[in-house]
Design a protein around this motif. Structure first.
Motif, short mmCIF file in Angstrom:
data_model
loop_
_atom_site.label_atom_id
_atom_site.label_comp_id
_atom_site.label_asym_id
_atom_site.label_seq_id
_atom_site.Cartn_x
_atom_site.Cartn_y
_atom_site.Cartn_z
N UNK A 201 -73.76 -63.01 -8.53
CA UNK A 201 -74.56 -64.01 -9.24
C UNK A 201 -75.86 -64.35 -8.52
N UNK A 202 -75.98 -63.97 -7.26
CA UNK A 202 -77.16 -64.33 -6.48
C UNK A 202 -78.42 -63.71 -7.10
N UNK A 203 -79.34 -64.56 -7.48
CA UNK A 203 -80.59 -64.09 -8.08
C UNK A 203 -80.41 -63.45 -9.44
N UNK A 204 -79.26 -63.65 -10.06
CA UNK A 204 -78.96 -63.04 -11.36
C UNK A 204 -79.66 -63.84 -12.46
N UNK A 205 -80.78 -63.33 -12.97
CA UNK A 205 -81.59 -64.06 -13.94
C UNK A 205 -80.85 -64.30 -15.26
N UNK A 206 -80.05 -63.35 -15.66
CA UNK A 206 -79.30 -63.51 -16.90
C UNK A 206 -78.32 -64.67 -16.77
N UNK A 207 -77.64 -64.73 -15.66
CA UNK A 207 -76.73 -65.84 -15.40
C UNK A 207 -77.49 -67.16 -15.35
N UNK A 208 -78.60 -67.19 -14.61
CA UNK A 208 -79.37 -68.42 -14.46
C UNK A 208 -79.91 -68.92 -15.80
N UNK A 209 -80.39 -67.99 -16.62
CA UNK A 209 -80.90 -68.38 -17.95
C UNK A 209 -79.79 -68.97 -18.80
N UNK A 210 -78.61 -68.40 -18.72
CA UNK A 210 -77.47 -68.90 -19.50
C UNK A 210 -77.10 -70.31 -19.07
N UNK A 211 -77.18 -70.57 -17.78
CA UNK A 211 -76.88 -71.92 -17.27
C UNK A 211 -77.92 -72.91 -17.75
N UNK A 212 -79.19 -72.56 -17.59
CA UNK A 212 -80.28 -73.48 -17.93
C UNK A 212 -80.41 -73.69 -19.43
N UNK A 213 -80.11 -72.68 -20.22
CA UNK A 213 -80.22 -72.80 -21.67
C UNK A 213 -78.94 -73.32 -22.32
N UNK A 214 -77.87 -73.42 -21.54
CA UNK A 214 -76.61 -73.89 -22.11
C UNK A 214 -76.01 -72.90 -23.09
N UNK A 215 -76.16 -71.63 -22.81
CA UNK A 215 -75.67 -70.59 -23.72
C UNK A 215 -74.19 -70.75 -24.05
N UNK A 216 -73.42 -71.19 -23.06
CA UNK A 216 -71.97 -71.27 -23.25
C UNK A 216 -71.47 -72.71 -23.35
N UNK A 217 -72.38 -73.63 -23.73
CA UNK A 217 -71.98 -75.03 -23.90
C UNK A 217 -70.94 -75.18 -25.00
N UNK A 218 -71.17 -74.54 -26.13
CA UNK A 218 -70.22 -74.65 -27.24
C UNK A 218 -68.87 -74.06 -26.86
N UNK A 219 -68.91 -72.95 -26.14
CA UNK A 219 -67.66 -72.34 -25.66
C UNK A 219 -66.93 -73.30 -24.73
N UNK A 220 -67.68 -73.96 -23.84
CA UNK A 220 -67.07 -74.92 -22.91
C UNK A 220 -66.37 -76.04 -23.66
N UNK A 221 -66.97 -76.51 -24.73
CA UNK A 221 -66.36 -77.59 -25.51
C UNK A 221 -65.09 -77.14 -26.21
N UNK A 222 -65.08 -75.88 -26.68
CA UNK A 222 -63.85 -75.35 -27.31
C UNK A 222 -62.76 -75.13 -26.28
N UNK A 223 -63.16 -74.64 -25.10
CA UNK A 223 -62.19 -74.45 -24.04
C UNK A 223 -61.58 -75.80 -23.64
N UNK A 224 -62.41 -76.82 -23.52
CA UNK A 224 -61.94 -78.15 -23.18
C UNK A 224 -60.97 -78.67 -24.23
N UNK A 225 -61.26 -78.41 -25.48
CA UNK A 225 -60.38 -78.82 -26.57
C UNK A 225 -59.04 -78.09 -26.47
N UNK A 226 -59.08 -76.82 -26.09
CA UNK A 226 -57.86 -76.05 -25.90
C UNK A 226 -57.03 -76.65 -24.77
N UNK A 227 -57.69 -77.09 -23.71
CA UNK A 227 -57.01 -77.76 -22.60
C UNK A 227 -56.30 -79.02 -23.09
#
Length: 266
Positions: A201-227
């Motif tokens: 992940x070090x210097x991984x621009x694709x990963x960093x963009x996903x974090x900053x743009x919240x690409x997986x925010x909706x997935x996180x909310x569904x995962x939390x609901x599953x929990x």
């Protein structure tokens, strides 16, 4: 002469006193009017502030919107909305299921004590590892660190299962895991800083963009609901061995004993 002048002086004094009382009464009246007006303005301001706060409080947050948004599931997931995360190439039917919350100090303690041993068992083919991550501590403590870290874990999982495991280890490490009451994980730059300790992940621009743009925010909310829907999970960390909840071991030897007691043998 003296008597007349004395009477005149008294009369003049009484007149001055009357005039002063009238002026004071006018000042008092004016002051009361100002106070009443200020009070009305203050009440209106408070009411307006409360109304604004209520309106703002009722406005959906970014995470509320994410809960309703279309899910972009990370790679290396399966099931509805990608909320099933299973790793390992074990030929056995054994599955170790971990239930965690990123801000949970107990989860950090577990990772620091037996995490390496648990991961090695998966790598050695003794069992598969399954993960369900919740975010209930955000609600209990206030903040959004659990949700944000879970979204970042989704970004790591999209890179590879190994990146996910290594990143989770880093997030729970003594170096990077914050106090439960703080919300460091709510900061994207902090999550990226932690990720820079992971080779994949070090210097991984694709990963960093996903974090900053919240690409997986909706997935996180569904995962939390599953929990939240998970049976038998009352707190974190919770470990299930082949769907049976076991007491969380605190040492590698205790982990091996838990596996043996559950019938998981090499």
């Amino acid at each position: 002469m003296s008597k007349r002048n004395s009477q005149a002086a008294k009369t003049a004094a009484r007149e001055r006193l009357r005039q002063e009382r009238e002026r004071q009464a006018k000042r008092d009246k004016a002051r009361r009017q100002v106070i009443v007006a200020a009070s009305i303005v203050g009440v209106l301001a408070v009411a307006g502030g409360i109304s604004y706060a209520v309106v703002q409080g009722n406005k959906p947050s970014g995470w509320d919107k994410a809960a309703e948004a279309k899910v972009v599931a990370p790679a290396n997931t399966s099931g509805e909305d990608g909320t099933t995360v299973v790793m390992g190439e074990s030929k056995s039917d054994n599955v170790i299921h971990l239930y965690e919350d990123p801000r949970c100090p107990g989860c950090a303690a577990m990772e620091q004590s037996i995490g390496e041993t648990v991961n090695k068992g998966m790598e050695d083919g003794d069992y598969k590892l399954s993960f369900t991550v919740g975010t209930f501590l955000d609600g209990n403590l206030g903040g959004e660190g659990s949700k944000n870290a879970l979204s970042a874990l989704g970004a790591a999982l999209n890179v590879s299962p190994e990146a996910f495991v290594d990143y989770k280890t880093a997030l729970y490490s003594t170096k990077y895991h914050p106090e439960e009451s703080t919300d460091e994980f709510a900061k994207d730059d902090y999550l990226i800083k932690v990720a820079d300790s992971v080779d994949a992940l070090k210097g991984n621009k694709k990963f960093q963009d996903a974090v900053e743009k919240g690409t997986y925010d909706a997935w996180a909310m569904r995962m939390s609901k599953s929990f939240d829907k998970a049976e038998g999970v009352e707190s974190t960390p919770t470990i299930k061995i082949n769907d049976k909840v076991v007491e969380t071991p605190s040492t590698p030897d205790a982990w091996q004993k838990a596996l043996k007691d559950a019938g998981v043998t090499k």
